[in-house]
Write a protein that holds these residues in place. Structure first.
Motif: not given
Length: 352
Positions: A173-185, A242-246
């Protein structure tokens, strides 16, 4: 020294500060490349860590050592080093318990632009240099190395916490830079299907390059409904946030299979409570576990991540969309991160 700082809530700008002092175990670096983070935006414009005055921003960078303490063994002036965003106190009780990131108290390992001045300065203080710095290997450029200081270890940590393994299905959830690294991880840990949630075309394109098998947009309807439809009602084995809110935890819980796990690395910059849907959580007994964690810092982790880049397992440079030359452009890079144009993933400022 000159530095770019949070002046007060909702205001950032240039200031002059005293040079940092170098303790016996420490190092002082000058920046050679820096990158702003969404966390800097949360800090200044959301008040996520409270109203701070003249706090130097930034926690992502590569530096050249200009001074080391008398007890530093492995580094010398002139070395080019990765400066991780998280720099724990490795002799703390928390570190001995296995939670170095919380040394000195919860989130205590997050010192830059939180417990002390950050890296957007002409001189940067690194505590416990031998344990927290890593030499930059030849073959990795300064810009790429900035991604190793926070984006890559943070994204990878989500998969570690959720315990992604071979053949599993994962939603990021969320594919900004951190989320993109979540994908690769997740891909590197063996996930068979990785579904990225995002709306910006450039992020979707890079997610696919990193191994995402599917992408969906929250603009097309509730993401949990979309995931359940795509998986014939079964949901996914792991969810990486890696994105969103509460409120993002509600759809995450709903799309998760019983026995599945959530790995959250999203910085919740506002809101008072996280909402967990009772029935979808199996009335408290669905074996749906939630892990939220700050990425571990430390020299060994930085060296291992750098080795993955050197040997072609991941190319963090795909995330860099905007480049600036010169220390004075830090303000421009931060402004870009705040505005978030649709063609942005990550800006980097090269000082050289």
């Amino acid at each position: 020294m000159k530095a770019y700082a949070m002046l007060e809530l909702n205001k950032a700008g240039w200031i002059e500060k005293e040079d940092p002092a170098c303790g016996p175990l420490d190092a002082i670096c000058r920046p050679v490349a820096l990158a702003p983070c969404t966390s800097d935006i949360h800090t200044v414009w959301e008040g996520a860590i409270g109203d701070r005055h003249n706090l130097v921003l930034g926690h992502e960078g590569v530096g050249e050592i200009i001074e080391v303490g008398a007890l530093v063994k492995d580094f010398s002036p002139g070395d080019i080093v990765i400066m991780p965003a998280i720099t724990p106190d490795w002799g703390s009780r928390e570190a001995q318990r296995g939670y170095s990131v919380h040394s000195g108290g919860m989130l205590g390992g997050w010192k830059f632009s939180n417990g002390k001045d950050g890296v957007f300065a002409e001189k940067i203080h690194i505590n416990e240099a031998d344990a927290n710095l890593a030499l930059l290997p030849s073959g990795i450029g300064f810009e790429t190395a900035c991604m190793l200081s926070d984006m890559m270890p943070t994204g990878f940590h989500a998969s570690e916490m959720a315990k992604v393994t071979y053949g599993e299905s994962v939603c990021v959830i969320g594919i900004g830079p951190v989320g993109l690294m979540c994908v690769r991880g997740a891909v590197l840990r063996g996930a068979s299907r990785v579904i990225g949630v995002g709306s910006r075309p450039i992020c979707v394109e890079v997610a696919q390059k990193y191994g995402a098998t599917d992408t969906i947009s929250y603009k097309d309807g509730p993401i949990d409904d979309q995931i359940l439809e795509m998986t014939d009602g079964e949901g996914v084995d792991r969810v990486l946030i890696a994105g969103g809110d509460v409120d993002t935890f509600e759809p995450a819980i709903r799309m998760l299979k019983p026995g599945g796990a959530i790995g959250n690395v999203n910085y919740l910059g506002s809101g008072d409570h996280v909402r967990i849907p009772r029935l979808d959580w199996g009335v408290g007994m669905g074996h749906k576990t939630i892990h939220g964690g700050l990425m571990p810092g430390g020299r060994l982790r930085m060296e291992r991540l750098a080795s993955m880049v050197v040997h072609g397992r991941v190319d963090p440079s795909l995330m860099i969309t905007h480049r600036f030359e010169g220390f004075e452009h830090i303000a421009d890079a931060v402004a870009l991160m705040k505005e978030k144009p649709r063609d942005l993933i990550k800006p980097v400022v090269v000082i050289g």
